[in-house]
Scaffold this motif. Sequence first.
Motif, PDB file in Angstrom:
ATOM      1  N   ALA A 140       0.838  -1.204   0.000  1.00  0.00           N
ATOM      2  CA  ALA A 140       0.000   0.000   0.000  1.00  0.00           C
ATOM      3  C   ALA A 140       0.869   1.249   0.000  1.00  0.00           C
ATOM      4  CB  ALA A 140      -0.925  -0.007   1.219  1.00  0.00           C
ATOM      5  N   LYS A 172       2.384   1.601  -3.412  1.00  0.00           N
ATOM      6  CA  LYS A 172       1.363   2.065  -4.364  1.00  0.00           C
ATOM      7  C   LYS A 172       1.129   3.563  -4.192  1.00  0.00           C
ATOM      8  CE  LYS A 172      -3.304   1.323  -3.979  1.00  0.00           C
ATOM      9  NZ  LYS A 172      -4.564   0.551  -3.961  1.00  0.00           N
ATOM     10  N   ALA A 173       1.025   4.003  -2.939  1.00  0.00           N
ATOM     11  CA  ALA A 173       0.776   5.424  -2.683  1.00  0.00           C
ATOM     12  C   ALA A 173       1.896   6.279  -3.273  1.00  0.00           C
ATOM     13  CB  ALA A 173       0.650   5.677  -1.182  1.00  0.00           C
ATOM     14  N   VAL A 185      -4.545   9.922  -1.805  1.00  0.00           N
ATOM     15  CA  VAL A 185      -4.456   9.060  -0.620  1.00  0.00           C
ATOM     16  C   VAL A 185      -5.407   9.593   0.463  1.00  0.00           C
ATOM     17  CG1 VAL A 185      -2.938   8.180   1.189  1.00  0.00           C
ATOM     18  CG2 VAL A 185      -2.054   8.475  -1.142  1.00  0.00           C
ATOM     19  N   GLN A 238       2.671  -2.883  10.400  1.00  0.00           N
ATOM     20  CA  GLN A 238       1.437  -2.305   9.841  1.00  0.00           C
ATOM     21  C   GLN A 238       1.210  -0.906  10.409  1.00  0.00           C
ATOM     22  OE1 GLN A 238      -1.948  -4.951   9.593  1.00  0.00           O
ATOM     23  NE2 GLN A 238      -3.383  -3.232   9.696  1.00  0.00           N
ATOM     24  N   ILE A 241       2.394   6.090   5.268  1.00  0.00           N
ATOM     25  CA  ILE A 241       1.379   6.516   4.295  1.00  0.00           C
ATOM     26  C   ILE A 241       0.817   7.892   4.679  1.00  0.00           C
ATOM     27  CG2 ILE A 241      -0.907   5.992   3.327  1.00  0.00           C
ATOM     28  CD1 ILE A 241      -0.145   2.979   3.671  1.00  0.00           C
ATOM     29  N   PRO A 252      -3.042   1.184   6.103  1.00  0.00           N
ATOM     30  CA  PRO A 252      -2.519   0.357   5.010  1.00  0.00           C
ATOM     31  C   PRO A 252      -3.587  -0.525   4.349  1.00  0.00           C
ATOM     32  CG  PRO A 252      -0.986   0.329   6.839  1.00  0.00           C
ATOM     33  CD  PRO A 252      -2.214   1.035   7.324  1.00  0.00           C
ATOM     34  N   LEU A 273      -6.048   1.445   2.199  1.00  0.00           N
ATOM     35  CA  LEU A 273      -5.484   1.792   0.897  1.00  0.00           C
ATOM     36  C   LEU A 273      -5.400   0.554  -0.007  1.00  0.00           C
ATOM     37  CD1 LEU A 273      -4.742   4.658   0.269  1.00  0.00           C
ATOM     38  CD2 LEU A 273      -2.335   4.020   0.385  1.00  0.00           C
ATOM     39  N   ALA A 274      -5.092  -0.586   0.593  1.00  0.00           N
ATOM     40  CA  ALA A 274      -4.963  -1.813  -0.199  1.00  0.00           C
ATOM     41  C   ALA A 274      -6.314  -2.308  -0.695  1.00  0.00           C
ATOM     42  CB  ALA A 274      -4.279  -2.897   0.636  1.00  0.00           C
ATOM     43  N   ASN A 275      -7.337  -2.239   0.148  1.00  0.00           N
ATOM     44  CA  ASN A 275      -8.632  -2.848  -0.199  1.00  0.00           C
ATOM     45  C   ASN A 275      -9.712  -1.857  -0.596  1.00  0.00           C
ATOM     46  OD1 ASN A 275      -7.496  -5.330   0.514  1.00  0.00           O
ATOM     47  ND2 ASN A 275      -8.115  -5.095   2.638  1.00  0.00           N
TER      48      ASN A 275
END
Lengths: 417, 163
Positions: A28, A31-32, A41, A100, A107, A215, A218-220
């Motif tokens: 995540a 990706k950000a 974000v 995490q 992030i 995290p 952002l991932a899901n």
Amino acid sequence: MTHILLRHRDIPDINTLNVYKKNGGFAAFKKAVTKMKPAEVTEVVKNSGLRGRGGAGFPTGMKWAFIDKNNWPHYVVANADESEPGTFKDREIMEGNPFQFLEGVAIASYAIGANAAYVYLRGEFWELAAFLDEKIAEMEEAGYLGEDLFGTDYSLKIYTHLGAGAYICGEETALLESLEGKRGQPRVRPPFPPSYGLYGKPTIVNNVETLTNVPLILANGADWYKSMGTVDSAGVKIFSLSGRVRKPGNYELPFGTTFRQLIYEYGMGIQEGRPVKAIMPAGASSSLIAVDDKVLDTPMDYAAVRTLGADLGSASVIVLDDTVSMDWVVNKTIHFFKHESCGKCTTCREGNYWMRNLTERIHSGKGTGADVDLLLNVAKQMQGKCLCALGEFSTMAVVTGIERFPQDFKQAVRSNS
Amino acid sequence: MSLEKKYPKEVKQLLAKYPPEHKRSAVMPLLYLAQREEGYITREAMQDIARILEITETEVASIVGFYTLYHDKKEGKYRMQVCTDLPCALRGADEFLDNLCANLGIKVGETTEDGLVTLESVMCLAACDRAPMFQTQGPRRHQVSRVHDRGPHHGIGRGVEEE
């Protein structure tokens, strides 16, 4: 249920970098940094409905969007000063699932354009601070922190900072003062940290649990997160259950779980099978809720708990059974607040001194009915007049204790009235 | 010996955590460094820190006075910190503390005659699921605190010495 925050309970060794990576860790953040603009974000976090888990329940994405973009540098500060009596969730997150949490810090930093972030831990967490230092070093080694991350020009450093035994430093402006090397006393607000924070620069202060959600959001995606919990309060929450239950502990559950489920299904009921007399849903800062069936069946989210004349706060649910007298409870909470009052504003400093003398007298059996009236009067006089929430919180159990459990106080002063 | 002479590497590392123009932020970690060995902060150490950070000695002393984990006088080699806040008290913390006092032969705030243990009643330690709980702090590994759940009611002196 699979955990979102307490993932170490499902995945052994997730506190090691390799296992965390194997389970999607840092994807995540990558990706950000490589594919998203900071504002995008923030938008995802805003849409997820995530609210601050430290107690105030303020919408996280909205707070990030408040950051002053005309004043630099920016800072992220993680509030790991977990000190509310009854709260022990952040300790477990950082011990069990540290990466995490740190990825959440990273992030958030990217989202607000911060190149430095501080994790402010309460002084009693020294072992934990040393542990996080190791984890941060591993992230630097693996290229998740440092200069030019993922081939971009974004850089980030995370530092730990230990407090030294002051509950008040959980208040965000007191925390910032402490981080600046001063006594931890709250600032007058406004201005708020997103415009005037650490070293007078725009700063976002977020609780450990709040950041640990980020995290996976952002991932899901925001919709995934919003599909859990209630309309008012999206997602999951760690409920710290303590007091007279059979099985105290942290329980990660969707918002909207009822008190009954928490206490009887997860907490296995009350010791010796006794009835619940009262609940404090937000630790020692909480109002005392007199318990009946309606209360037990109330879903725990920010709005529903408010209908019971209390706040959910950090969801530190302290359970009191029928053997507990509220004059004893109030004496305990006031001893705490008297000790922790920072002394800056007169209301809290003097108010807690007087309340402590009164609760001590009442609880020791030397008080009179007039003392109870005076105690209630002092507490009500303080409300709305304190510089920060600590002073306000100190009055909650006092006022609700006397008003909702008058019998307990009558009983405590019976020999002198 | 001055703090920088004794711990040159640590002082440098701690200062590097904060922007150079805001080095006052290092006052708290430097105070921990100063009380690492003896468990308390000397007047000389406060003067050292004031000099390093370019603030007054009074400002350093005000930090020592404000925060409960800094100590300005010598006490026991180990500190036993027993939580007596509400969640712990609901699970027997006050009785636990009474027993501990009886076993150690001291009152809260006092130090055993052999100088080994100072007993403290402290505020919530964020481990209410393990109530009643206490922790011990020792000088050798000052970055380490041990969390105990339902600790032993006797033989406590021996227990911490092994630690």
